[in-house]
Design a protein around this motif. Structure first.
Motif, PDB file in Angstrom:
ATOM      1  N   PHE A 273       0.831  -1.207   0.000  1.00 47.93           N
ATOM      2  CA  PHE A 273       0.000   0.000   0.000  1.00 47.93           C
ATOM      3  C   PHE A 273       0.869   1.263   0.000  1.00 47.93           C
ATOM      4  CE2 PHE A 273      -2.749   3.110   2.329  1.00 47.93           C
ATOM      5  CZ  PHE A 273      -3.688   3.252   1.331  1.00 47.93           C
ATOM      6  N   GLU A 274       1.932   1.276   0.810  1.00 44.79           N
ATOM      7  CA  GLU A 274       2.822   2.434   0.850  1.00 44.79           C
ATOM      8  C   GLU A 274       3.535   2.630  -0.488  1.00 44.79           C
ATOM      9  OE1 GLU A 274       5.356   1.662   4.180  1.00 44.79           O
ATOM     10  OE2 GLU A 274       3.879   2.382   5.622  1.00 44.79           O
ATOM     11  N   LYS A 275       3.954   1.527  -1.109  1.00 45.45           N
ATOM     12  CA  LYS A 275       4.614   1.640  -2.406  1.00 45.45           C
ATOM     13  C   LYS A 275       3.647   2.126  -3.476  1.00 45.45           C
ATOM     14  CE  LYS A 275       8.534  -1.290  -1.776  1.00 45.45           C
ATOM     15  NZ  LYS A 275       9.576  -1.956  -2.499  1.00 45.45           N
ATOM     16  N   MET A 276       2.382   1.731  -3.384  1.00 44.10           N
ATOM     17  CA  MET A 276       1.374   2.216  -4.332  1.00 44.10           C
ATOM     18  C   MET A 276       1.199   3.722  -4.182  1.00 44.10           C
ATOM     19  SD  MET A 276      -1.436  -0.865  -4.054  1.00 44.10           S
ATOM     20  CE  MET A 276      -2.774   0.190  -4.540  1.00 44.10           C
ATOM     21  N   ASN A 277       1.124   4.197  -2.948  1.00 44.11           N
ATOM     22  CA  ASN A 277       0.973   5.636  -2.716  1.00 44.11           C
ATOM     23  C   ASN A 277       2.194   6.412  -3.193  1.00 44.11           C
ATOM     24  OD1 ASN A 277      -1.593   5.558  -1.609  1.00 44.11           O
ATOM     25  ND2 ASN A 277      -0.813   5.186   0.452  1.00 44.11           N
ATOM     26  N   ASN A 278       3.381   5.897  -2.902  1.00 47.91           N
ATOM     27  CA  ASN A 278       4.599   6.558  -3.370  1.00 47.91           C
ATOM     28  C   ASN A 278       4.683   6.536  -4.887  1.00 47.91           C
ATOM     29  OD1 ASN A 278       5.577   7.250  -0.826  1.00 47.91           O
ATOM     30  ND2 ASN A 278       6.487   5.248  -0.543  1.00 47.91           N
ATOM     31  N   LEU A 279       4.198   5.457  -5.488  1.00 52.33           N
ATOM     32  CA  LEU A 279       4.190   5.354  -6.945  1.00 52.33           C
ATOM     33  C   LEU A 279       3.321   6.446  -7.551  1.00 52.33           C
ATOM     34  CD1 LEU A 279       5.028   3.741  -9.470  1.00 52.33           C
ATOM     35  CD2 LEU A 279       3.044   2.307  -9.098  1.00 52.33           C
ATOM     36  N   LYS A 280       2.147   6.664  -6.990  1.00 57.92           N
ATOM     37  CA  LYS A 280       1.264   7.720  -7.498  1.00 57.92           C
ATOM     38  C   LYS A 280       1.915   9.097  -7.365  1.00 57.92           C
ATOM     39  CE  LYS A 280      -2.482   6.667  -5.139  1.00 57.92           C
ATOM     40  NZ  LYS A 280      -3.855   6.698  -4.611  1.00 57.92           N
ATOM     41  N   LEU A 281       2.479   9.373  -6.203  1.00 61.36           N
ATOM     42  CA  LEU A 281       3.070  10.693  -5.961  1.00 61.36           C
ATOM     43  C   LEU A 281       4.272  10.953  -6.859  1.00 61.36           C
ATOM     44  CD1 LEU A 281       2.903  10.783  -2.070  1.00 61.36           C
ATOM     45  CD2 LEU A 281       1.472  12.046  -3.674  1.00 61.36           C
ATOM     46  N   GLU A 282       5.199  10.012  -6.897  1.00 57.65           N
ATOM     47  CA  GLU A 282       6.422  10.230  -7.672  1.00 57.65           C
ATOM     48  C   GLU A 282       6.167  10.182  -9.168  1.00 57.65           C
ATOM     49  OE1 GLU A 282      10.015   8.292  -6.494  1.00 57.65           O
ATOM     50  OE2 GLU A 282       9.365   8.205  -4.401  1.00 57.65           O
ATOM     51  N   LEU A 283       5.241   9.346  -9.601  1.00 58.09           N
ATOM     52  CA  LEU A 283       4.923   9.271 -11.024  1.00 58.09           C
ATOM     53  C   LEU A 283       4.233  10.547 -11.494  1.00 58.09           C
ATOM     54  CD1 LEU A 283       5.444   7.167 -13.150  1.00 58.09           C
ATOM     55  CD2 LEU A 283       3.188   6.248 -12.745  1.00 58.09           C
ATOM     56  N   ASN A 284       3.359  11.082 -10.666  1.00 61.90           N
ATOM     57  CA  ASN A 284       2.702  12.341 -10.993  1.00 61.90           C
ATOM     58  C   ASN A 284       3.728  13.458 -11.132  1.00 61.90           C
ATOM     59  OD1 ASN A 284       0.711  14.243 -11.448  1.00 61.90           O
ATOM     60  ND2 ASN A 284       0.221  14.482  -9.293  1.00 61.90           N
ATOM     61  N   GLU A 285       4.678  13.516 -10.214  1.00 60.00           N
ATOM     62  CA  GLU A 285       5.722  14.533 -10.270  1.00 60.00           C
ATOM     63  C   GLU A 285       6.613  14.335 -11.503  1.00 60.00           C
ATOM     64  OE1 GLU A 285       9.632  15.596  -7.639  1.00 60.00           O
ATOM     65  OE2 GLU A 285       7.801  15.073  -6.561  1.00 60.00           O
ATOM     66  N   TYR A 286       6.956  13.089 -11.805  1.00 58.97           N
ATOM     67  CA  TYR A 286       7.809  12.790 -12.959  1.00 58.97           C
ATOM     68  C   TYR A 286       7.136  13.217 -14.259  1.00 58.97           C
ATOM     69  CZ  TYR A 286      10.282   9.975 -16.435  1.00 58.97           C
ATOM     70  OH  TYR A 286      10.975   9.553 -17.545  1.00 58.97           O
TER      71      TYR A 286
END
Length: 121
Positions: free
Chosen positions: A61-74
């Protein structure tokens, strides 16, 4: 830009997929992530693990949330000319392989750790 997570209904142990809408004009992009979860542990309506308090599913779940945040920024940082399917897929793998065990700079957790280690000396 919206992110949706889903699993394939074929296998017992499933990879988590991510669907990204709104990156390019009207295109919807889908990617297979390196994240795995058991079929009975996935909540299809909430698009996340059922019990996020178990250690194994909490990490996912934490990796999914980090994936959304960092991918959006990228995606926002890159210009549309250099952004393609392959570069996004590569970035997804990089993000999922990161270890988020370290504290964020200037966070309460980091300051508490510094305080504790300074008192031990």
């Amino acid at each position: 830009m919206t992110f949706q997570f889903f699993t394939s209904p074929n296998n017992q142990s499933e990879n988590i997929y991510i669907k990204i809408e709104g990156t390019f004009s009207n295109e919807i992009l889908q990617f297979k992530t390196p994240l795995n979860i058991e079929r009975d542990e996935w909540d299809h309506t909430l698009q996340r693990p059922k019990n996020i308090y178990l250690k194994k599913t909490k990490i996912v779940f934490e990796k999914m949330n980090n994936l959304k945040l960092e991918l959006n920024e990228y995606i926002r940082e890159k210009n549309k000319a250099s952004l393609n399917h392959r570069s996004i897929a590569r970035k997804i793998k990089q993000i999922c392989k990161k270890d988020y065990g370290e504290s964020i700079e200037n966070s309460l957790l980091m300051m508490t750790t510094i305080y504790i280690t300074s008192k031990e000396k």
